[in-house]
Design an enzyme around this catalytic site. Sequence first.
Site, PDB file in Angstrom:
ATOM      1  N   HIS A  16       1.248  -1.024  -0.177  1.00 13.76           N
ATOM      2  CA  HIS A  16      -0.203   0.007   0.162  1.00 13.76           C
ATOM      3  C   HIS A  16       0.887   1.439  -0.219  1.00 13.76           C
ATOM      4  O   HIS A  16       0.650   1.833  -0.589  1.00 13.76           O
ATOM      5  CB  HIS A  16      -0.608   0.171   1.282  1.00 13.76           C
ATOM      6  CG  HIS A  16      -1.943  -1.081   1.844  1.00 13.76           C
ATOM      7  ND1 HIS A  16      -2.060  -1.228   2.235  1.00 13.76           N
ATOM      8  CD2 HIS A  16      -2.600  -1.497   0.403  1.00 13.76           C
ATOM      9  CE1 HIS A  16      -3.089  -2.740   2.132  1.00 13.76           C
ATOM     10  NE2 HIS A  16      -3.704  -2.588   0.998  1.00 13.76           N
TER      11      HIS A  16
ATOM     12  N   LYS B 206     -18.474  -6.475   7.591  1.00 16.64           N
ATOM     13  CA  LYS B 206     -17.341  -7.362   7.101  1.00 16.64           C
ATOM     14  C   LYS B 206     -16.411  -7.832   8.997  1.00 16.64           C
ATOM     15  O   LYS B 206     -16.324  -6.677   9.605  1.00 16.64           O
ATOM     16  CB  LYS B 206     -16.393  -6.336   6.472  1.00 16.64           C
ATOM     17  CG  LYS B 206     -15.945  -6.618   5.087  1.00 16.64           C
ATOM     18  CD  LYS B 206     -15.065  -5.309   4.647  1.00 16.64           C
ATOM     19  CE  LYS B 206     -14.619  -6.198   3.231  1.00 16.64           C
ATOM     20  NZ  LYS B 206     -13.129  -5.397   2.583  1.00 16.64           N
TER      21      LYS B 206
ATOM     22  N   ARG C  17      -2.167  -6.007  -8.356  1.00 24.63           N
ATOM     23  CA  ARG C  17      -1.019  -7.467  -8.209  1.00 24.63           C
ATOM     24  C   ARG C  17      -1.104  -8.263  -9.392  1.00 24.63           C
ATOM     25  O   ARG C  17       0.250  -7.805 -10.182  1.00 24.63           O
ATOM     26  CB  ARG C  17      -1.028  -7.761  -7.284  1.00 24.63           C
ATOM     27  CG  ARG C  17      -0.519  -6.698  -6.054  1.00 24.63           C
ATOM     28  CD  ARG C  17      -0.953  -7.400  -4.692  1.00 24.63           C
ATOM     29  NE  ARG C  17      -2.658  -7.393  -4.012  1.00 24.63           N
ATOM     30  CZ  ARG C  17      -3.371  -7.171  -3.149  1.00 24.63           C
ATOM     31  NH1 ARG C  17      -2.336  -8.083  -2.030  1.00 24.63           N
ATOM     32  NH2 ARG C  17      -4.444  -7.542  -3.640  1.00 24.63           N
TER      33      ARG C  17
ATOM     34  N   SER D 248      -2.224  -8.361   2.823  1.00 31.14           N
ATOM     35  CA  SER D 248      -3.532  -7.529   4.436  1.00 31.14           C
ATOM     36  C   SER D 248      -3.642  -9.397   4.656  1.00 31.14           C
ATOM     37  O   SER D 248      -3.130  -9.734   5.596  1.00 31.14           O
ATOM     38  CB  SER D 248      -4.614  -6.956   4.287  1.00 31.14           C
ATOM     39  OG  SER D 248      -3.647  -5.156   3.453  1.00 31.14           O
TER      40      SER D 248
HETATM   41  P1  ADP Z   1     -10.012  -4.019  -0.085  1.00 31.62           P
HETATM   42  O1  ADP Z   1     -10.767  -4.202   1.488  1.00 31.62           O
HETATM   43  O2  ADP Z   1     -10.251  -2.656  -1.221  1.00 31.62           O
HETATM   44  O3  ADP Z   1      -9.506  -4.845  -1.012  1.00 31.62           O
HETATM   45  P2  ADP Z   1      -7.063  -3.426   0.708  1.00 31.62           P
HETATM   46  O4  ADP Z   1      -6.592  -2.798   1.837  1.00 31.62           O
HETATM   47  O5  ADP Z   1      -7.128  -5.048   0.715  1.00 31.62           O
HETATM   48  O6  ADP Z   1      -8.638  -3.201   0.454  1.00 31.62           O
HETATM   49  O7  ADP Z   1      -6.834  -3.197  -0.350  1.00 31.62           O
HETATM   50  C1  ADP Z   1      -7.027  -1.460  -1.481  1.00 31.62           C
HETATM   51  C2  ADP Z   1      -6.173  -1.618  -3.062  1.00 31.62           C
HETATM   52  O8  ADP Z   1      -4.831  -1.364  -2.219  1.00 31.62           O
HETATM   53  C3  ADP Z   1      -6.474  -2.343  -3.772  1.00 31.62           C
HETATM   54  O9  ADP Z   1      -6.546  -2.069  -4.426  1.00 31.62           O
HETATM   55  C4  ADP Z   1      -5.462  -3.283  -3.256  1.00 31.62           C
HETATM   56  O10 ADP Z   1      -5.655  -4.073  -4.879  1.00 31.62           O
HETATM   57  C5  ADP Z   1      -4.466  -2.936  -3.143  1.00 31.62           C
HETATM   58  N1  ADP Z   1      -2.967  -3.144  -3.054  1.00 31.62           N
HETATM   59  C6  ADP Z   1      -2.594  -4.240  -1.847  1.00 31.62           C
HETATM   60  N2  ADP Z   1      -2.098  -4.869  -1.655  1.00 31.62           N
HETATM   61  C7  ADP Z   1      -1.275  -4.593  -2.759  1.00 31.62           C
HETATM   62  C8  ADP Z   1       0.501  -4.520  -2.934  1.00 31.62           C
HETATM   63  N3  ADP Z   1       1.135  -5.172  -2.105  1.00 31.62           N
HETATM   64  N4  ADP Z   1       1.084  -3.452  -3.745  1.00 31.62           N
HETATM   65  C9  ADP Z   1      -0.298  -3.230  -4.767  1.00 31.62           C
HETATM   66  N5  ADP Z   1      -1.575  -2.789  -4.556  1.00 31.62           N
HETATM   67  C10 ADP Z   1      -1.460  -3.371  -3.999  1.00 31.62           C
END
Ligand code: ADP
Length: 153
Positions: A18, A42, A91, A129
Amino acid sequence: MSRIALFPGSFDPITIGHVDVIIRSLDLFDKIIIGVGHNTSKNYMFPLQDRMQWIKDSFADFHQVEVQSYSGLTVEFCKKAHARFILRGLRTSADFEFERAIAQMNHYMERGIETVFILSSPQYAPVSSTIVRDIIRNGGNAGPFVADGVRLK
Ligand code: ADP
């Protein structure tokens, strides 16, 4: 008109993936609002307050970055926050298919809001995450994969 982007997500917890997306997007926008979702349906591992505080601590030195919580439709929050852009990270091709549907539906709802995608840096592509939470649940060291401000017991 200033270019405000909303980076929405659960950030449960915020990872180095992130952080990479946010830092690489700083040149594109005047302000990036990290929108931390809180959705009653959630089950989060970490409370909203911790998820937000960890992001604030991680970006304390970045005046362009703001942290806010939100629930409900992302496009409605964008309108309230005057954000014309939604920022998301990609990703894998699986991310792309998932994100494509959300972005296209958001665009149907609000023509004035564009989703901007940043491709993950290769070294962060496997970081999620979900996997970080699994490592924590199983007693592993998740430290290397989370943002600087994250305080895990
Ligand atoms: P959600 O609950 O909407 O899936 P996340 O917190 O998991 O939210 O992710 C928020 C955004 O960050 C999403 O667009 C996800 O694809 C992106 N993201 C998460 N991990 C990575 C990473 N390692 N590299 C690039 N983008 C990421």
